[in-house]
Design a protein around this motif. Structure first.
Motif, PDB file in Angstrom:
ATOM      1  N   GLY A 176     -23.659  48.188   2.137  1.00  0.00           N
ATOM      2  CA  GLY A 176     -24.448  48.457   0.948  1.00  0.00           C
ATOM      3  C   GLY A 176     -25.259  49.731   1.110  1.00  0.00           C
ATOM      4  N   LEU A 177     -26.127  49.973   0.159  1.00  0.00           N
ATOM      5  CA  LEU A 177     -26.943  51.187   0.156  1.00  0.00           C
ATOM      6  C   LEU A 177     -27.938  51.247   1.300  1.00  0.00           C
ATOM      7  N   ASP A 178     -28.169  50.109   1.951  1.00  0.00           N
ATOM      8  CA  ASP A 178     -29.077  50.066   3.101  1.00  0.00           C
ATOM      9  C   ASP A 178     -28.329  50.112   4.433  1.00  0.00           C
ATOM     10  N   GLY A 179     -27.004  50.229   4.379  1.00  0.00           N
ATOM     11  CA  GLY A 179     -26.196  50.288   5.593  1.00  0.00           C
ATOM     12  C   GLY A 179     -25.827  48.930   6.164  1.00  0.00           C
ATOM     13  N   ARG A 180     -26.265  47.864   5.521  1.00  0.00           N
ATOM     14  CA  ARG A 180     -25.944  46.516   5.991  1.00  0.00           C
ATOM     15  C   ARG A 180     -24.620  46.048   5.398  1.00  0.00           C
ATOM     16  N   PRO A 181     -23.908  45.185   6.115  1.00  0.00           N
ATOM     17  CA  PRO A 181     -22.612  44.701   5.623  1.00  0.00           C
ATOM     18  C   PRO A 181     -22.724  43.980   4.273  1.00  0.00           C
ATOM     19  N   VAL A 182     -21.731  44.221   3.415  1.00  0.00           N
ATOM     20  CA  VAL A 182     -21.591  43.503   2.154  1.00  0.00           C
ATOM     21  C   VAL A 182     -20.158  42.995   2.057  1.00  0.00           C
ATOM     22  N   ARG A 183     -19.992  41.947   1.298  1.00  0.00           N
ATOM     23  CA  ARG A 183     -18.669  41.354   1.088  1.00  0.00           C
ATOM     24  C   ARG A 183     -18.620  40.794  -0.324  1.00  0.00           C
ATOM     25  N   PHE A 184     -17.592  41.159  -1.059  1.00  0.00           N
ATOM     26  CA  PHE A 184     -17.391  40.640  -2.406  1.00  0.00           C
ATOM     27  C   PHE A 184     -15.966  40.119  -2.485  1.00  0.00           C
ATOM     28  N   GLU A 185     -15.783  39.017  -3.195  1.00  0.00           N
ATOM     29  CA  GLU A 185     -14.445  38.464  -3.364  1.00  0.00           C
ATOM     30  C   GLU A 185     -14.323  37.869  -4.743  1.00  0.00           C
ATOM     31  N   GLY A 186     -13.104  37.808  -5.237  1.00  0.00           N
ATOM     32  CA  GLY A 186     -12.934  37.210  -6.543  1.00  0.00           C
ATOM     33  C   GLY A 186     -11.519  37.273  -7.053  1.00  0.00           C
ATOM     34  N   ASP A 187     -11.376  36.667  -8.226  1.00  0.00           N
ATOM     35  CA  ASP A 187     -10.075  36.607  -8.883  1.00  0.00           C
ATOM     36  C   ASP A 187     -10.199  37.234 -10.269  1.00  0.00           C
ATOM     37  N   GLY A 188      -9.116  37.184 -11.030  1.00  0.00           N
ATOM     38  CA  GLY A 188      -9.123  37.729 -12.384  1.00  0.00           C
ATOM     39  C   GLY A 188      -9.397  39.224 -12.407  1.00  0.00           C
ATOM     40  N   LEU A 189     -10.150  39.641 -13.416  1.00  0.00           N
ATOM     41  CA  LEU A 189     -10.462  41.067 -13.563  1.00  0.00           C
ATOM     42  C   LEU A 189     -11.223  41.596 -12.354  1.00  0.00           C
ATOM     43  N   LEU A 190     -12.064  40.763 -11.747  1.00  0.00           N
ATOM     44  CA  LEU A 190     -12.807  41.200 -10.567  1.00  0.00           C
ATOM     45  C   LEU A 190     -11.857  41.589  -9.435  1.00  0.00           C
ATOM     46  N   ALA A 191     -10.801  40.808  -9.213  1.00  0.00           N
ATOM     47  CA  ALA A 191      -9.823  41.147  -8.166  1.00  0.00           C
ATOM     48  C   ALA A 191      -9.190  42.502  -8.445  1.00  0.00           C
ATOM     49  N   LYS A 192      -8.820  42.732  -9.703  1.00  0.00           N
ATOM     50  CA  LYS A 192      -8.238  44.035 -10.070  1.00  0.00           C
ATOM     51  C   LYS A 192      -9.241  45.159  -9.830  1.00  0.00           C
ATOM     52  N   CYS A 193     -10.491  44.933 -10.233  1.00  0.00           N
ATOM     53  CA  CYS A 193     -11.536  45.944 -10.093  1.00  0.00           C
ATOM     54  C   CYS A 193     -11.761  46.312  -8.627  1.00  0.00           C
ATOM     55  N   LEU A 194     -11.902  45.316  -7.769  1.00  0.00           N
ATOM     56  CA  LEU A 194     -12.141  45.585  -6.344  1.00  0.00           C
ATOM     57  C   LEU A 194     -10.996  46.398  -5.739  1.00  0.00           C
ATOM     58  N   GLN A 195      -9.762  46.067  -6.122  1.00  0.00           N
ATOM     59  CA  GLN A 195      -8.606  46.804  -5.610  1.00  0.00           C
ATOM     60  C   GLN A 195      -8.553  48.219  -6.185  1.00  0.00           C
ATOM     61  N   HIS A 196      -8.758  48.331  -7.477  1.00  0.00           N
ATOM     62  CA  HIS A 196      -8.698  49.617  -8.173  1.00  0.00           C
ATOM     63  C   HIS A 196      -9.731  50.599  -7.612  1.00  0.00           C
ATOM     64  N   GLU A 197     -10.973  50.142  -7.471  1.00  0.00           N
ATOM     65  CA  GLU A 197     -12.038  51.036  -6.998  1.00  0.00           C
ATOM     66  C   GLU A 197     -11.873  51.375  -5.519  1.00  0.00           C
ATOM     67  N   THR A 198     -11.441  50.418  -4.707  1.00  0.00           N
ATOM     68  CA  THR A 198     -11.170  50.730  -3.293  1.00  0.00           C
ATOM     69  C   THR A 198     -10.059  51.761  -3.194  1.00  0.00           C
ATOM     70  N   ASP A 199      -9.031  51.626  -4.037  1.00  0.00           N
ATOM     71  CA  ASP A 199      -7.954  52.630  -4.068  1.00  0.00           C
ATOM     72  C   ASP A 199      -8.524  54.033  -4.246  1.00  0.00           C
ATOM     73  N   HIS A 200      -9.465  54.187  -5.173  1.00  0.00           N
ATOM     74  CA  HIS A 200     -10.050  55.509  -5.407  1.00  0.00           C
ATOM     75  C   HIS A 200     -10.650  56.088  -4.125  1.00  0.00           C
ATOM     76  N   THR A 201     -11.256  55.266  -3.305  1.00  0.00           N
ATOM     77  CA  THR A 201     -11.926  55.780  -2.104  1.00  0.00           C
ATOM     78  C   THR A 201     -10.943  56.218  -1.024  1.00  0.00           C
ATOM     79  N   VAL A 202      -9.687  55.782  -1.124  1.00  0.00           N
ATOM     80  CA  VAL A 202      -8.682  56.156  -0.122  1.00  0.00           C
ATOM     81  C   VAL A 202      -7.645  57.134  -0.668  1.00  0.00           C
ATOM     82  N   GLY A 203      -7.884  57.645  -1.880  1.00  0.00           N
ATOM     83  CA  GLY A 203      -7.007  58.672  -2.426  1.00  0.00           C
ATOM     84  C   GLY A 203      -5.848  58.172  -3.259  1.00  0.00           C
ATOM     85  N   THR A 204      -5.886  56.919  -3.657  1.00  0.00           N
ATOM     86  CA  THR A 204      -4.847  56.374  -4.532  1.00  0.00           C
ATOM     87  C   THR A 204      -5.446  56.219  -5.921  1.00  0.00           C
TER      88      THR A 204
END
Length: 165
Positions: free
Chosen positions: A106-134
């Motif tokens: 997170g913004l404080d440097g501490r570990p964060v974890r998010f999980e989910g299904d539906g649109l949230l699952a798509k969102c987490l994958q989509h945004e992570t893709d952006h950070t790795v150049g996809t």
């Protein structure tokens, strides 16, 4: 946008200000997620405010995200429509696992974890893709990409060059 973004190593007021600007931009664009590279920042970070399959709202900021997806029998695909603020006004079907976990800090440097299904699952994958150049279009067939571009071109007058700022 087709390259991995720089890992976050400094957790300071400037990073928090960037996150606040990203959240404001995401809301102005009526999106559910936004990666730093989409606003021209070379930082492996994204923000999101997105419902899961049960319509439970999940809000967060993830720096240096790492994605964990189901495998084998636990892997089921969701082939529902997906869009991207980089292609405003356009949505096409995109098959992605129907469940996702993202871990990072997170913004404080501490570990964060998010999980989910539906649109949230798509969102987490989509945004992570952006950070790795996809980008979203990289995951589409040529036919789906043509449809996406056609929808985007038809909507271009609704989104001026300075949108959504």
């Amino acid at each position: 946008m087709h390259r991995a973004q720089e890992r976050v190593t400094v957790f300071d007021d400037a990073l928090r200000a960037l996150a606040a600007d990203m959240v404001a931009t995401m809301y102005a664009a009526e999106g559910v997620g936004l990666a730093a590279c989409q606003i021209g920042e070379d930082v492996a970070m994204f923000v999101f405010d997105c419902p899961d399959a049960s319509d439970q709202r999940v809000v967060g900021v993830v720096c240096n995200p790492s994605l964990v997806l189901p495998e084998g029998r636990d892997r089921r695909l969701d082939d529902s429509p997906e869009g991207c603020l980089s292609f405003p006004g356009a949505f096409v079907d995109c098959a992605r696992p129907d469940y996702a976990v993202v871990e990072g800090v997170g913004l404080d440097g501490r570990p964060v974890r998010f999980e989910g299904d539906g649109l949230l699952a798509k969102c987490l994958q989509h945004e992570t893709d952006h950070t790795v150049g996809t980008v979203f279009g990289d995951r589409l067939s040529a036919k789906a990409m043509k449809k996406l571009r056609k929808q985007h071109d038809a909507a271009v007058d609704d989104y001026p060059a300075d949108w959504p700022t």
